[in-house]
Design a protein around this motif. Structure first.
Motif, PDB file in Angstrom:
ATOM      1  N   ALA A 205       0.827  -1.202   0.000  1.00 50.00           N
ATOM      2  CA  ALA A 205       0.000   0.000   0.000  1.00 50.00           C
ATOM      3  C   ALA A 205       0.865   1.258   0.000  1.00 50.00           C
ATOM      4  O   ALA A 205       0.557   2.239  -0.696  1.00 50.00           O
ATOM      5  CB  ALA A 205      -0.928  -0.006   1.210  1.00 50.00           C
ATOM      6  N   ARG A 206       1.945   1.243   0.754  1.00 50.34           N
ATOM      7  CA  ARG A 206       2.818   2.428   0.837  1.00 50.34           C
ATOM      8  C   ARG A 206       3.573   2.640  -0.473  1.00 50.34           C
ATOM      9  O   ARG A 206       3.681   3.763  -0.969  1.00 50.34           O
ATOM     10  CB  ARG A 206       3.781   2.247   2.005  1.00 50.34           C
ATOM     11  CG  ARG A 206       4.577   3.499   2.357  1.00 50.34           C
ATOM     12  CD  ARG A 206       5.223   3.362   3.717  1.00 50.34           C
ATOM     13  NE  ARG A 206       5.893   4.579   4.132  1.00 50.34           N
ATOM     14  CZ  ARG A 206       7.222   4.705   4.226  1.00 50.34           C
ATOM     15  NH1 ARG A 206       8.008   3.671   3.934  1.00 50.34           N
ATOM     16  NH2 ARG A 206       7.762   5.841   4.619  1.00 50.34           N
ATOM     17  N   GLN A 207       4.109   1.565  -1.053  1.00 53.62           N
ATOM     18  CA  GLN A 207       4.820   1.691  -2.327  1.00 53.62           C
ATOM     19  C   GLN A 207       3.879   2.178  -3.426  1.00 53.62           C
ATOM     20  O   GLN A 207       4.236   3.062  -4.214  1.00 53.62           O
ATOM     21  CB  GLN A 207       5.425   0.341  -2.715  1.00 53.62           C
ATOM     22  CG  GLN A 207       6.591  -0.088  -1.850  1.00 53.62           C
ATOM     23  CD  GLN A 207       7.078  -1.487  -2.188  1.00 53.62           C
ATOM     24  OE1 GLN A 207       6.310  -2.325  -2.691  1.00 53.62           O
ATOM     25  NE2 GLN A 207       8.343  -1.754  -1.924  1.00 53.62           N
ATOM     26  N   PHE A 208       2.675   1.604  -3.482  1.00 47.63           N
ATOM     27  CA  PHE A 208       1.735   1.961  -4.544  1.00 47.63           C
ATOM     28  C   PHE A 208       1.270   3.420  -4.403  1.00 47.63           C
ATOM     29  O   PHE A 208       1.133   4.131  -5.396  1.00 47.63           O
ATOM     30  CB  PHE A 208       0.525   1.035  -4.528  1.00 47.63           C
ATOM     31  CG  PHE A 208       0.852  -0.428  -4.698  1.00 47.63           C
ATOM     32  CD1 PHE A 208       2.100  -0.855  -5.146  1.00 47.63           C
ATOM     33  CD2 PHE A 208      -0.101  -1.396  -4.388  1.00 47.63           C
ATOM     34  CE1 PHE A 208       2.392  -2.200  -5.292  1.00 47.63           C
ATOM     35  CE2 PHE A 208       0.186  -2.747  -4.541  1.00 47.63           C
ATOM     36  CZ  PHE A 208       1.427  -3.151  -4.989  1.00 47.63           C
ATOM     37  N   ALA A 209       1.002   3.852  -3.167  1.00 46.49           N
ATOM     38  CA  ALA A 209       0.592   5.234  -2.958  1.00 46.49           C
ATOM     39  C   ALA A 209       1.705   6.192  -3.386  1.00 46.49           C
ATOM     40  O   ALA A 209       1.444   7.226  -4.015  1.00 46.49           O
ATOM     41  CB  ALA A 209       0.225   5.461  -1.493  1.00 46.49           C
TER      42      ALA A 209
ATOM     43  N   GLY B 232      -3.143   0.108  10.822  1.00 43.48           N
ATOM     44  CA  GLY B 232      -3.203   1.393  10.157  1.00 43.48           C
ATOM     45  C   GLY B 232      -2.922   2.486  11.175  1.00 43.48           C
ATOM     46  O   GLY B 232      -2.831   2.219  12.363  1.00 43.48           O
ATOM     47  N   PRO B 233      -2.791   3.727  10.758  1.00 40.83           N
ATOM     48  CA  PRO B 233      -2.948   4.215   9.389  1.00 40.83           C
ATOM     49  C   PRO B 233      -1.678   4.055   8.571  1.00 40.83           C
ATOM     50  O   PRO B 233      -0.620   3.708   9.107  1.00 40.83           O
ATOM     51  CB  PRO B 233      -3.275   5.692   9.599  1.00 40.83           C
ATOM     52  CG  PRO B 233      -2.493   6.048  10.846  1.00 40.83           C
ATOM     53  CD  PRO B 233      -2.584   4.829  11.725  1.00 40.83           C
ATOM     54  N   LEU B 234      -1.787   4.322   7.294  1.00 40.54           N
ATOM     55  CA  LEU B 234      -0.658   4.236   6.365  1.00 40.54           C
ATOM     56  C   LEU B 234       0.184   5.498   6.458  1.00 40.54           C
ATOM     57  O   LEU B 234      -0.342   6.604   6.494  1.00 40.54           O
ATOM     58  CB  LEU B 234      -1.177   4.068   4.935  1.00 40.54           C
ATOM     59  CG  LEU B 234      -0.125   3.831   3.843  1.00 40.54           C
ATOM     60  CD1 LEU B 234       0.555   2.492   4.039  1.00 40.54           C
ATOM     61  CD2 LEU B 234      -0.777   3.908   2.459  1.00 40.54           C
TER      62      LEU B 234
END
Length: 434
Positions: free
Chosen positions: A112-116, A201-203
């Protein structure tokens, strides 16, 4: 009459030795450097493609077929396409890039962090092709899963990734008048413990204006259900008659309806690898030559299917059927069906000859033809099967891109099938603007 369709390109053998063993290698590109791919995606953007989907396989395969897969660089090596994506974004302005990510291999928080991050860096042009390969599990110390359980894991993974993307809620303020950046109380500091993943979470990444698009390639009943429920783009590997396209679309859209989604919520793009020639006479010559494959042609076909199935077909008797039990549990039913079809008792030689045989696109028996014949075919799928569009498939090598699309793009544009310009948004807007 068919209107505009969506088009993309499937980088089908991944971030590996492009053009190895073919004359295109003599162009002198270094496949480990970004220039080769940047040149190709610039050409694809100029052609009006909506997105590039990059295949990947984390593993070189099982130990018994390692030599077979790497001797001609068919199954590897492969570098990570996620890390290639920033170089492709830097070379382009509109086209979307969707690298393949294994939903069981990459932890959801990290994903999720890489994609964001990539979505922000690219101006919302990032997507992810979600696969459920379990054969690579041993490299991460994970237990392999049965087919349907792998989809269960992928669903939990994707739901968790999306929750993390949205975990800032209304917390981001960004008010410079009093340097108020965010409200911590509005963030979703959740704790997740599921069947396959645990995460909090959160991210730690800035919220997104819109989610990266999700692509999925599965063709099984479970895979089509996953696409209907979760995906923005279904990478459809299926027969390309109008009837087959209508049936495939109906199954995906039925799954979408069951999940409370409409047909407008996703795009179903069918994979096509055209062999475009200069004239109908040349197409006839190519097709006729394929009816008499040499031993080298059969060997090439056997290597390809051996790599795809991680099963050494070269060790088998060409003139006997494939023995029962040859394919292990790691080989999907779809892969086996793709080789043996409806004749599992046919000699291996017959199966390989069938795979080597080509047909004319004008007769709907294959994919050899002129640019106008392919445009006829694509227009027919749009008019008769309500097709959303096509994903062309091949190496991401400039010579192959130009060879495949050089004559076809002008014909598609003249017929009003292929976009001439992009909108102002990212990949989601390009895919859903018509």
């Amino acid at each position: 009459m068919a209107g505009l369709q969506h088009f993309g390109y499937f980088f089908s053998r991944g971030f590996g030795p492009q053009a190895w063993g073919r004359s295109d290698w003599d162009w002198g590109h270094d496949w480990t450097k970004p220039d080769l791919y940047q040149q190709s995606v610039r050409a694809l953007e100029q052609a009006g493609m909506d997105l590039v989907i990059a295949e990947d396989a984390i593993s070189l395969g099982n130990p018994s077929t390692l030599d077979l897969r790497i001797r001609q660089a068919y199954g590897g090596p492969k570098h990570d396409p996620l890390l290639l994506a920033p170089y492709l974004f830097a070379a382009t302005s509109h086209i979307g890039i969707a690298p393949t990510v294994n939903a069981g291999f990459t932890p959801p928080y990290l994903a999720a962090r890489q994609f964001a991050t990539l979505a922000h860096l690219s101006g919302d042009r990032f997507g992810v092709n979600v696969v459920t390969d379990t054969g690579s599990a041993r490299h991460a110390g994970l237990a392999p899963l049965p087919h349907d359980a792998a989809y269960d894991r992928a669903e939990e993974w994707l739901q968790l990734v999306r929750r993390l993307w949205h975990s800032w809620g209304s917390g981001y303020v960004g008010d410079r008048s009093d340097w108020h950046f965010a409200d911590g109380d509005a963030l979703d500091a959740f704790h997740h413990e599921g069947a396959y993943f645990t995460a909090d979470g959160p991210l730690n990444a800035l919220p997104l204006d819109s989610d990266p698009i999700v692509v999925s390639p599965g063709g099984s009943g479970r895979g089509l259900g996953f696409a209907g429920t979760h995906s923005d783009v279904q990478l459809a590997l299926a027969p390309l008659s109008a009837a087959a396209v209508r049936d495939y679309r109906a199954r995906v859209l039925s799954a979408a309806a069951d999940a409370g989604r409409t047909a407008d919520a996703l795009r179903i793009l069918f994979v096509l690898k055209p062999e475009i020639v200069s004239s109908a006479a040349e197409a006839d010559r190519v097709v006729d030559a394929s009816r008499h494959p040499s031993d080298d042609d059969l060997r090439t076909a056997a290597i390809a299917w051996s790599s795809d199935s991680e099963t050494d077909l070269l060790a088998l008797d060409l003139d006997s059927p494939i023995p029962a039990g040859t394919f292990g549990d790691h080989v999907s039913a779809g892969t086996i069906r793709g080789l043996v079809g409806d004749t599992p008792d046919a000699p291996l030689r017959t199966l390989l000859e069938r795979k080597a045989r080509k047909g004319r696109v004008s007769s709907r028996e294959g994919f050899v033809g002129t640019a106008d014949e392919f445009a006829d075919f694509i227009e027919e799928l749009g008019a008769d099967a309500d097709n959303d569009g096509i994903i062309f498939s091949g190496d991401l090598h400039p010579a192959q891109v130009y060879r495949m699309l050089g004559d076809l793009v002008p014909v598609l544009r003249r017929r009003g099938l292929l976009r001439r310009e992009y909108g102002a948004g990212g990949i989601r807007q390009n895919l859903f603007d018509f």
